[in-house]
Design an enzyme around this catalytic site. Structure first.
Site, mmCIF file in Angstrom:
data_model
loop_
_atom_site.group_PDB
_atom_site.id
_atom_site.type_symbol
_atom_site.label_atom_id
_atom_site.label_comp_id
_atom_site.label_asym_id
_atom_site.label_seq_id
_atom_site.Cartn_x
_atom_site.Cartn_y
_atom_site.Cartn_z
ATOM 1 N N ASP A 87 3.060 -8.649 1.475
ATOM 2 C CA ASP A 87 1.798 -8.453 2.187
ATOM 3 C C ASP A 87 0.631 -8.924 1.326
ATOM 4 O O ASP A 87 0.733 -8.960 0.099
ATOM 5 C CB ASP A 87 1.571 -6.963 2.498
ATOM 6 C CG ASP A 87 2.412 -6.467 3.664
ATOM 7 O OD1 ASP A 87 3.074 -7.278 4.343
ATOM 8 O OD2 ASP A 87 2.405 -5.233 3.893
ATOM 9 N N ARG A 123 -7.446 2.160 8.631
ATOM 10 C CA ARG A 123 -7.733 0.733 8.872
ATOM 11 C C ARG A 123 -7.486 0.361 10.332
ATOM 12 O O ARG A 123 -8.187 -0.444 10.910
ATOM 13 C CB ARG A 123 -6.895 -0.162 7.939
ATOM 14 C CG ARG A 123 -7.383 -0.176 6.501
ATOM 15 C CD ARG A 123 -6.898 -1.417 5.765
ATOM 16 N NE ARG A 123 -5.449 -1.477 5.684
ATOM 17 C CZ ARG A 123 -4.721 -0.897 4.739
ATOM 18 N NH1 ARG A 123 -5.290 -0.209 3.787
ATOM 19 N NH2 ARG A 123 -3.399 -1.026 4.742
ATOM 20 N N ARG A 124 -6.467 1.028 10.937
ATOM 21 C CA ARG A 124 -6.195 0.754 12.362
ATOM 22 C C ARG A 124 -7.337 1.273 13.239
ATOM 23 O O ARG A 124 -7.714 0.640 14.211
ATOM 24 C CB ARG A 124 -4.872 1.391 12.822
ATOM 25 C CG ARG A 124 -3.639 0.945 12.088
ATOM 26 C CD ARG A 124 -3.248 -0.507 12.303
ATOM 27 N NE ARG A 124 -3.962 -1.546 11.619
ATOM 28 C CZ ARG A 124 -3.791 -1.940 10.346
ATOM 29 N NH1 ARG A 124 -2.913 -1.369 9.588
ATOM 30 N NH2 ARG A 124 -4.494 -2.927 9.839
ATOM 31 N N ARG A 126 3.010 -15.538 6.777
ATOM 32 C CA ARG A 126 2.526 -14.735 7.908
ATOM 33 C C ARG A 126 1.005 -14.919 7.938
ATOM 34 O O ARG A 126 0.350 -14.682 6.928
ATOM 35 C CB ARG A 126 2.850 -13.252 7.738
ATOM 36 C CG ARG A 126 2.150 -12.386 8.813
ATOM 37 C CD ARG A 126 2.017 -10.920 8.405
ATOM 38 N NE ARG A 126 3.297 -10.269 8.257
ATOM 39 C CZ ARG A 126 3.489 -9.232 7.432
ATOM 40 N NH1 ARG A 126 2.505 -8.751 6.700
ATOM 41 N NH2 ARG A 126 4.681 -8.684 7.343
ATOM 42 N N ALA A 175 -7.540 -7.283 6.825
ATOM 43 C CA ALA A 175 -7.857 -5.899 7.210
ATOM 44 C C ALA A 175 -8.757 -5.165 6.237
ATOM 45 O O ALA A 175 -8.997 -3.985 6.405
ATOM 46 C CB ALA A 175 -6.552 -5.128 7.385
#
Ligand SMILES: Cc1cc2nc3c(=O)[nH]c(=O)nc-3n(C[C@H](O)[C@H](O)[C@H](O)COP(=O)(O)OP(=O)(O)OC[C@H]3O[C@@H](n4cnc5c(N)ncnc54)[C@H](O)[C@@H]3O)c2cc1C
Length: 305
Positions: A131, A287-288, A183, A188
């Site tokens: 990530d 964060r979502r 990816r 974010a």
């Protein structure tokens, strides 16, 4: 925008988690985005994701780990996950964060820890996605990834790029030369205008430019977004350039736009769902919320119901 920055700021205040977690309802609401606290719960969630025609990626939630002992526990967790994937036969790979493996303690430690996980995944024919985190660690993450990629194959380890960073097109060109599986996401974290596009339109335009470069490369990449405009642009470009459905995959987060996930899978596209689990769910959850302030009202409404 102010709400987004405030929520991302709060996401770094892990102490607030203990306060929030006291409300059992709050915890219940997190299950919309988080598969549970244990591997067993994540396996159950992935079985369901698989039953809807989607593959998955395990993400053990824990960021900015502060001690070598903690990084060791993270490595063991991921080795367990890889073993459980084989034992259960679920369709899933794994996503790791290098700060989880000690990047902020010592980059060499993070590299060595990540290497152990990639080595085990490669032995099992599985795949590790590294990530991408805040811009303070972008270069260190790419450097460690390149070392891993030099030792392991294209289909053993891949990386993430974020379209909000100015540097991303150059990074994509550079990484494609190796080559590497990428990816692509928007990004974010809270980034200053010195390193990232402040306006959403520029982030989106850059996303589409990098997506076109990736899809033209002949390498299998992940197009990670819930944005119908990014998805339509990808579908259109793939059709026009005759990029086959099997040549790339879409990726979305657990619990977000499930309808769209299942629709794309039904239409024959690869769809991978990123499944986060673990006790340290607080920063991820915040964060979502930051991405879609409508979700705050959803949470508040249910807290006081
Ligand atoms: C599989 C995957 C892996 C990721 N890995 C990373 C990573 O390694 N590093 C990193 O920085 N970021 C990562 N992200 C997060 C990403 O950078 C974005 O923050 C996130 O995906 C939101 O951007 P978006 O493309 O969905 O579009 P946005 O512009 O945020 O949203 C567009 C539309 O998508 C829908 N939507 C978006 N978010 C939500 C939500 N929370 N709830 C409901 N609907 C929503 C809404 O309809 C919204 O209008 C990842 C995302 C995915 C899907």
């Amino acid at each position: 925008m102010l709400t987004r920055s405030a929520l991302i700021y709060l996401s770094r205040k892990e102490g607030l988690k203990d306060f929030a977690a006291r409300f059992s309802l709050f915890k219940k609401l997190t299950t919309r985005f988080i598969a549970g606290e244990s591997i067993d719960e994540a396996v159950a969630a992935i079985r369901e994701v698989n039953a809807h025609g989607c593959s998955a990626s395990f993400d053990h939630l824990n960021e900015s780990v502060g001690s070598t002992a903690e990084t060791e526990a993270e490595v063991r967790e991921y080795l367990d996950v890889l073993r459980r994937i084989d034992e259960t036969g679920i369709n899933s790979n794994v996503s790791i964060k290098l700060t989880q493996f000690g990047l902020e303690i010592d980059p060499e430690l993070a590299y060595r820890n990540a290497r152990r996980v990639v080595e085990d995944a490669a032995r099992r024919g599985n795949f590790v996605r590294v990530d991408m985190e805040g811009s303070n660690v972008t270069q260190a993450t790419i450097d460690a990834f390149k070392r891993l990629r030099a030792e392991f194959g294209l289909n053993d380890v891949g990386i993430v790029l974020q379209s909000y960073l100015y540097r991303t097109m150059d990074d994509a060109r550079d990484l494609l030369k190796i080559p590497a599986r990428i990816r692509l996401c928007k990004g974010a974290y809270n980034e200053p205008p010195e390193v990232a596009y402040p306006n959403k339109k520029d982030v989106d335009d850059n996303y589409i430019r990098v997506m076109k470069l990736l899809l033209s490369s002949g390498i299998y990449h992940g197009i990670a977004t819930h944005d119908p405009r990014m998805i339509d642009a990808t579908l259109e470009f793939a059709k026009r350039e005759r990029v086959s459905k099997g040549a790339f995959e879409f990726q979305m987060l657990y619990g977000i736009r499930r309808d769209l996930q299942e629709q794309l899978a039904r239409d024959g596209y690869g769809m991978r769902v990123y499944v986060p689990y673990g006790k340290h769910w607080y920063p991820y959850f915040m964060r979502r919320l930051a991405e879609r302030p409508a979700n705050i009202w959803f949470v508040l409404k249910n807290l006081w119901k």
